[in-house]
Write a protein that holds these residues in place. Structure first.
Motif, PDB file in Angstrom:
ATOM      1  N   ARG A 353       0.558  -7.701   0.957  1.00 57.21           N
ATOM      2  CA  ARG A 353       1.161  -6.368   1.100  1.00 57.21           C
ATOM      3  C   ARG A 353       2.674  -6.458   0.862  1.00 57.21           C
ATOM      4  O   ARG A 353       3.256  -5.630   0.164  1.00 57.21           O
ATOM      5  CB  ARG A 353       0.883  -5.808   2.484  1.00 57.21           C
ATOM      6  CG  ARG A 353       1.591  -4.459   2.732  1.00 57.21           C
ATOM      7  CD  ARG A 353       1.670  -4.104   4.205  1.00 57.21           C
ATOM      8  NE  ARG A 353       2.483  -2.924   4.427  1.00 57.21           N
ATOM      9  CZ  ARG A 353       2.023  -1.696   4.656  1.00 57.21           C
ATOM     10  NH1 ARG A 353       0.728  -1.492   4.703  1.00 57.21           N
ATOM     11  NH2 ARG A 353       2.841  -0.692   4.841  1.00 57.21           N
ATOM     12  N   ARG A 354       3.287  -7.487   1.453  1.00 55.35           N
ATOM     13  CA  ARG A 354       4.728  -7.661   1.290  1.00 55.35           C
ATOM     14  C   ARG A 354       5.076  -7.886  -0.182  1.00 55.35           C
ATOM     15  O   ARG A 354       6.067  -7.342  -0.684  1.00 55.35           O
ATOM     16  CB  ARG A 354       5.192  -8.835   2.147  1.00 55.35           C
ATOM     17  CG  ARG A 354       6.705  -8.946   2.269  1.00 55.35           C
ATOM     18  CD  ARG A 354       7.149  -9.749   3.479  1.00 55.35           C
ATOM     19  NE  ARG A 354       6.354 -10.958   3.682  1.00 55.35           N
ATOM     20  CZ  ARG A 354       5.568 -11.163   4.740  1.00 55.35           C
ATOM     21  NH1 ARG A 354       5.473 -10.253   5.690  1.00 55.35           N
ATOM     22  NH2 ARG A 354       4.891 -12.294   4.851  1.00 55.35           N
ATOM     23  N   ALA A 355       4.250  -8.665  -0.883  1.00 58.84           N
ATOM     24  CA  ALA A 355       4.499  -8.913  -2.300  1.00 58.84           C
ATOM     25  C   ALA A 355       4.361  -7.626  -3.107  1.00 58.84           C
ATOM     26  O   ALA A 355       5.155  -7.360  -4.020  1.00 58.84           O
ATOM     27  CB  ALA A 355       3.527  -9.974  -2.823  1.00 58.84           C
ATOM     28  N   TYR A 356       3.354  -6.812  -2.756  1.00 58.67           N
ATOM     29  CA  TYR A 356       3.180  -5.536  -3.455  1.00 58.67           C
ATOM     30  C   TYR A 356       4.376  -4.613  -3.205  1.00 58.67           C
ATOM     31  O   TYR A 356       4.916  -4.007  -4.145  1.00 58.67           O
ATOM     32  CB  TYR A 356       1.900  -4.847  -2.994  1.00 58.67           C
ATOM     33  CG  TYR A 356       1.817  -3.405  -3.448  1.00 58.67           C
ATOM     34  CD1 TYR A 356       1.485  -3.090  -4.766  1.00 58.67           C
ATOM     35  CD2 TYR A 356       2.094  -2.355  -2.567  1.00 58.67           C
ATOM     36  CE1 TYR A 356       1.422  -1.779  -5.193  1.00 58.67           C
ATOM     37  CE2 TYR A 356       2.042  -1.038  -2.997  1.00 58.67           C
ATOM     38  CZ  TYR A 356       1.700  -0.747  -4.309  1.00 58.67           C
ATOM     39  OH  TYR A 356       1.659   0.571  -4.731  1.00 58.67           O
ATOM     40  N   GLU A 357       4.796  -4.511  -1.950  1.00 51.54           N
ATOM     41  CA  GLU A 357       5.924  -3.627  -1.638  1.00 51.54           C
ATOM     42  C   GLU A 357       7.184  -4.080  -2.349  1.00 51.54           C
ATOM     43  O   GLU A 357       7.972  -3.254  -2.818  1.00 51.54           O
ATOM     44  CB  GLU A 357       6.136  -3.580  -0.129  1.00 51.54           C
ATOM     45  CG  GLU A 357       5.039  -2.836   0.624  1.00 51.54           C
ATOM     46  CD  GLU A 357       5.494  -2.368   1.982  1.00 51.54           C
ATOM     47  OE1 GLU A 357       6.313  -1.440   2.046  1.00 51.54           O
ATOM     48  OE2 GLU A 357       5.042  -2.943   2.983  1.00 51.54           O
ATOM     49  N   THR A 358       7.391  -5.394  -2.438  1.00 47.60           N
ATOM     50  CA  THR A 358       8.571  -5.903  -3.135  1.00 47.60           C
ATOM     51  C   THR A 358       8.544  -5.496  -4.603  1.00 47.60           C
ATOM     52  O   THR A 358       9.536  -5.008  -5.155  1.00 47.60           O
ATOM     53  CB  THR A 358       8.650  -7.436  -3.012  1.00 47.60           C
ATOM     54  OG1 THR A 358       8.760  -7.796  -1.634  1.00 47.60           O
ATOM     55  CG2 THR A 358       9.843  -7.987  -3.771  1.00 47.60           C
ATOM     56  N   ALA A 359       7.377  -5.700  -5.252  1.00 51.07           N
ATOM     57  CA  ALA A 359       7.257  -5.345  -6.664  1.00 51.07           C
ATOM     58  C   ALA A 359       7.358  -3.830  -6.861  1.00 51.07           C
ATOM     59  O   ALA A 359       8.018  -3.356  -7.788  1.00 51.07           O
ATOM     60  CB  ALA A 359       5.922  -5.861  -7.218  1.00 51.07           C
ATOM     61  N   ALA A 360       6.700  -3.073  -5.970  1.00 52.32           N
ATOM     62  CA  ALA A 360       6.725  -1.613  -6.093  1.00 52.32           C
ATOM     63  C   ALA A 360       8.124  -1.059  -5.833  1.00 52.32           C
ATOM     64  O   ALA A 360       8.563  -0.113  -6.500  1.00 52.32           O
ATOM     65  CB  ALA A 360       5.728  -0.992  -5.126  1.00 52.32           C
ATOM     66  N   ASP A 361       8.843  -1.637  -4.870  1.00 55.47           N
ATOM     67  CA  ASP A 361      10.212  -1.184  -4.589  1.00 55.47           C
ATOM     68  C   ASP A 361      11.125  -1.453  -5.778  1.00 55.47           C
ATOM     69  O   ASP A 361      12.006  -0.640  -6.103  1.00 55.47           O
ATOM     70  CB  ASP A 361      10.752  -1.878  -3.339  1.00 55.47           C
ATOM     71  CG  ASP A 361      10.088  -1.360  -2.057  1.00 55.47           C
ATOM     72  OD1 ASP A 361       9.475  -0.276  -2.110  1.00 55.47           O
ATOM     73  OD2 ASP A 361      10.187  -2.039  -1.027  1.00 55.47           O
ATOM     74  N   ALA A 362      10.915  -2.610  -6.437  1.00 58.26           N
ATOM     75  CA  ALA A 362      11.727  -2.915  -7.615  1.00 58.26           C
ATOM     76  C   ALA A 362      11.433  -1.911  -8.728  1.00 58.26           C
ATOM     77  O   ALA A 362      12.347  -1.437  -9.422  1.00 58.26           O
ATOM     78  CB  ALA A 362      11.438  -4.337  -8.089  1.00 58.26           C
ATOM     79  N   LEU A 363      10.156  -1.556  -8.889  1.00 58.25           N
ATOM     80  CA  LEU A 363       9.792  -0.564  -9.899  1.00 58.25           C
ATOM     81  C   LEU A 363      10.368   0.800  -9.539  1.00 58.25           C
ATOM     82  O   LEU A 363      10.851   1.534 -10.416  1.00 58.25           O
ATOM     83  CB  LEU A 363       8.267  -0.486 -10.023  1.00 58.25           C
ATOM     84  CG  LEU A 363       7.713   0.519 -11.039  1.00 58.25           C
ATOM     85  CD1 LEU A 363       8.244   0.232 -12.436  1.00 58.25           C
ATOM     86  CD2 LEU A 363       6.190   0.498 -11.029  1.00 58.25           C
TER      87      LEU A 363
END
Length: 554
Positions: A353-363
């Motif tokens: 989840r943390r990895a997804y949020e990091t990638a999604a926040d960057a996007l």
């Protein structure tokens, strides 16, 4: 890119064959000449709604055929065709055809292969964008705005998609494990009993078949025992048949040299002894295989019946009992592992989840930055289009977690305010017809390098404007045509002068039948048509001179 359009018996068009080139093609003609019929015909070929009223009066059917350049290998269009089992030869044009009968029925074809109208619409959406004052697709559909912004930002969404898939897989694994542990805990007493029962019985793979075969052999042995004993007795002892054959062979061996027939008789007798010995051996093997042991038969039957009863109890095949035991033992192990196993899965779910949020926040950050650039790009196009009082903005909002997905966390929508102090709202709801067309043009120019359909159609985008605004529209359409093929229905001479090709749509009547025709104009005819657009019914020399200046400036 659209390369050709053939129309037969559509409304006022009896027969029409058109060819199209790259760049900007303008379509002009007097009001009521039938420009809308041409676009309706093309829309019909691309899966638009069919109706009997489209068939020319007196004709049995209307046919529209549109040809496009071959779809590129690996393109979304090529993938769509392959998914639907439609053959597309490399380098060959893509041909779509629609037939509408006078009774309203219709048929659709792609490369002469039958297709549904729905599939034709999907194909059409990848081939052509149609922008008009009442079009509710493309740029007016908020569902596509996020993808347009991503294309403008040239953002890479695969990292977010991969992170999303990993997170969902981890969550699914955790939920499945929790359900398994909860169910297993609820049935723990039963599970312990089942494991104990199966472990004590110790079923083996293939055991049912082995026991059934052994039981069947012993049952046969019981039925055949008397006959077997009689046959075996004929072979046994010094008085048995085989012993007497051997004794006769020895005697014959001594006298065989006395006559050839005796030698032949000896050879036959030797063969009989050999065959008899083999028969005796086979009988002995059969006796062993079919040996009837009442105690062993009872034990085999008891084991076989218990095996089958156990299989019925657990509703599996007898050969599946050993697998079932291993499954029960694994469930028991998960119970024993308890919180330790769940903790590892919870850790994995949290990490993904943390990895997804990091990638999604960057996007999301990339989208917000791109939104600012897009707003500025559109704003620079508004003033020349006589929309200097209007404002455009790209709204990016974080969605609630329940709506997060493989494309990230954001909702993206294009909004406008047409007057100072007026609130922002959706394009289709705020702008009037003429404003909306110009907003669409401004957006398309800003997004010109970011992909889209190879062919775009603008239907009377210049309605209600003239002079400098029409010139600005023409200049932007020409600029846009450097990136894609454009077909523009126009009443503006300034726009018409920008065309690389010019089609004149005219309606003719012989007093009985009215027909719509389309002619490709040469340079002299183009000047005359633009002069007509400038001056009206009577073409003046001054209008011709002005038309020449417009064409030279284009």
């Amino acid at each position: 890119m659209l390369t050709a359009l053939a129309i037969r018996d559509v409304v006022l068009i009896e027969a029409l064959d058109l060819e199209f080139g790259a760049g900007l093609t303008v379509l002009t003609g007097e009001t009521g000449a039938g420009k809308s019929i041409l676009l309706d015909a093309l829309g019909l070929a691309l899966g638009g709604r069919s109706a009997a009223g489209l068939v020319r009066q007196g004709a049995t059917q209307a046919v529209v055929t549109a040809s496009f350049e071959a779809p590129g290998a690996g393109s979304p269009l090529a993938a769509l065709l392959a998914e639907n089992g439609l053959e597309a030869d490399d380098g060959e044009p893509l041909i779509v055809r629609r037939i509408v009968k006078a009774d309203g029925g219709s048929r659709a074809y792609v490369n002469d292969q039958p297709a549904s109208a729905g599939l034709l619409r999907e194909i059409g959406q990848r081939l052509i964008e149609i922008h008009g004052q009442h079009d509710d697709r493309g740029l007016l559909n908020a569902r596509g705005h996020r993808a347009l912004l991503d294309a403008f930002a040239r953002s890479e969404g695969r990292a977010v998609e991969a992170a999303w898939q990993q997170w969902r897989a981890a969550v699914d694994a955790l939920e499945s494990a929790r359900a398994d542990v909860a169910n297993a805990e609820a049935d723990r007493d039963w599970l312990d009993h089942a494991i104990d029962e199966l472990a004590k019985f110790a079923p083996e793979d293939g055991e049912e078949e082995t026991l059934a075969a052994e039981r069947a052999d012993m049952q046969k042995g019981a039925r055949l025992s008397d006959d077997m004993e009689t046959v075996m007795a004929a072979f046994a002892g010094s008085d048995g048949g085989l012993a007497q054959l051997r004794q006769a062979a020895r005697r014959l061996d001594r006298i065989a040299p006395e006559h050839p027939l005796l030698a032949e008789a000896l050879e036959a007798l030797d063969r009989a002894v050999i065959e008899g010995s083999e028969a005796e051996e086979k009988l002995a093997q059969a006796a062993d295989a079919l040996r009837y042991d009442p105690a062993r038969l009872e034990a085999v039957e008891t084991r076989l019946f218990e095996l089958r009863a156990l299989a019925r109890k657990h509703r599996v095949a007898a050969d599946g009992l050993s697998d079932l035991l291993r499954e029960f033992q694994a469930r028991h192990a998960r119970i024993e592992a308890g919180s330790e196993g769940l903790a590892a899965l919870e850790t994995a779910a949290t990490a993904t989840r943390r990895a997804y949020e990091t990638a999604a926040d960057a996007l999301s950050a990339t989208r917000r930055a791109a939104a600012g650039r897009l707003d500025a790009a559109v704003a620079s196009e508004l003033k020349p289009l006589k929309l200097d009082a209007a404002r455009f903005r790209t709204v990016t909002e974080t969605l609630p977690e329940s709506q997060w997905g493989a494309a990230g966390k954001d909702r993206v929508e294009f909004e406008i305010a047409t007057n100072p102090g007026a609130p922002f709202g959706a394009l289709a709801k705020i702008a009037s017809g003429g404003e909306l067309s110009r907003f669409i043009l401004a957006l398309k120019v800003a997004l010109a390098e970011e992909g889209g359909a190879d062919t775009m159609i603008f239907d009377e985008i210049d309605r209600g404007v003239g002079g400098a605004v029409a010139s600005a529209i023409g200049e932007r359409l020409a600029r846009l045509s450097d990136k894609a093929q454009l077909l523009v229905v126009t009443h503006s001479p300034q726009v018409a002068a920008r065309g690389a090709g010019h089609l004149l749509i005219a309606k003719r009547s012989d007093g009985l039948v009215t027909r719509t025709n389309v002619n490709t104009l040469d340079p002299a005819a183009r000047r005359e048509e633009i002069a007509r657009m400038l001056s009206g019914a009577e073409v003046t020399d001054e209008a011709r001179a002005q038309a020449t200046r417009l064409l030279q400036a284009a």
